[in-house]
Motif scaffolding. Sequence first.
Motif, short mmCIF file in Angstrom:
data_model
loop_
_atom_site.label_atom_id
_atom_site.label_comp_id
_atom_site.label_asym_id
_atom_site.label_seq_id
_atom_site.Cartn_x
_atom_site.Cartn_y
_atom_site.Cartn_z
N CYS A 55 36.60 37.94 38.52
CA CYS A 55 37.26 37.33 37.60
C CYS A 55 36.80 37.01 36.62
CB CYS A 55 37.96 36.49 38.18
SG CYS A 55 38.92 35.12 36.87
N CYS A 58 36.47 33.58 35.51
CA CYS A 58 35.66 32.35 36.61
C CYS A 58 34.77 32.88 37.87
CB CYS A 58 36.52 31.24 37.45
SG CYS A 58 37.48 32.13 37.93
N ASN A 60 35.55 34.33 40.32
CA ASN A 60 36.51 34.31 41.67
C ASN A 60 36.45 35.84 41.99
OD1 ASN A 60 37.63 33.54 43.34
ND2 ASN A 60 39.45 32.60 42.78
N CYS A 67 41.36 36.23 38.25
CA CYS A 67 42.21 35.53 39.61
C CYS A 67 43.44 34.87 38.50
CB CYS A 67 41.21 35.00 39.95
SG CYS A 67 40.88 33.43 39.43
N CYS A 70 42.63 31.04 37.24
CA CYS A 70 42.90 31.39 35.37
C CYS A 70 44.16 32.34 35.20
CB CYS A 70 41.86 32.61 35.44
SG CYS A 70 40.11 31.57 35.96
ZN LIG Z 1 39.11 32.81 37.62
#
Ligand SMILES: [Zn+2]
Length: 196
Positions: A55, A58, A60, A67, A70
């Motif tokens: 992502c 973040c 992820n 993601c 988010c």
């Molecule tokens: Zn994210």
Amino acid sequence: MVGPLETLIKELKKLPGVGEKTATRFAFYILNANNDEIHDLIQAISDVKERLRLCSICFNLTDHDLCHICSDPRRDTSRICVVETPVDLIAVEKSGHFKGLYHVLHGLLSPLDGILPEDIRVAELAERVARNKAHEVILALNPTVEGEATASYIRDRLSGQEVTVSRIAYGIPIGGSLEYADPLTLSRALDNRSQF
Ligand SMILES: [Zn+2]
């Protein structure tokens, strides 16, 4: 000469927690499964490798630019929970208790192993906090030497910004027993006591 079955067992044994016996069971399952099942398995493995990326906010894992956390407008953007790995993110998310956003570091500081701040996503965290004016950064890192070092580093790095840095409490597990808790856990639990 090594045959295809032996090669498959050898490859499966590389998976974490899989020994000779389990690898052999997996290999025979694959051998006896129908083509559709095997196709789905191969497709799932290939999708994970080819479609998953990080992502852009973040870090992820996601198959989109952002993601699912988010890109969810219901999340509280003023709180950022910092975790070491995407697996830790899933663990916190499973509690269903945290409604903010995450930041995945992809590692912890370990100077002895040569893992320095530039090797983990800590600069991106500092930038993100400054850019989004986050109110709170919650450190959910493992209580290890590396976790402690990383937590202290992040606290110092964010000290110039108007953000509260907190960390999850460590203590006695639910259903645990004081009698069997080690002294360090017990002293942490006392330090992290809350009004009742
Ligand atoms: Zn994210």
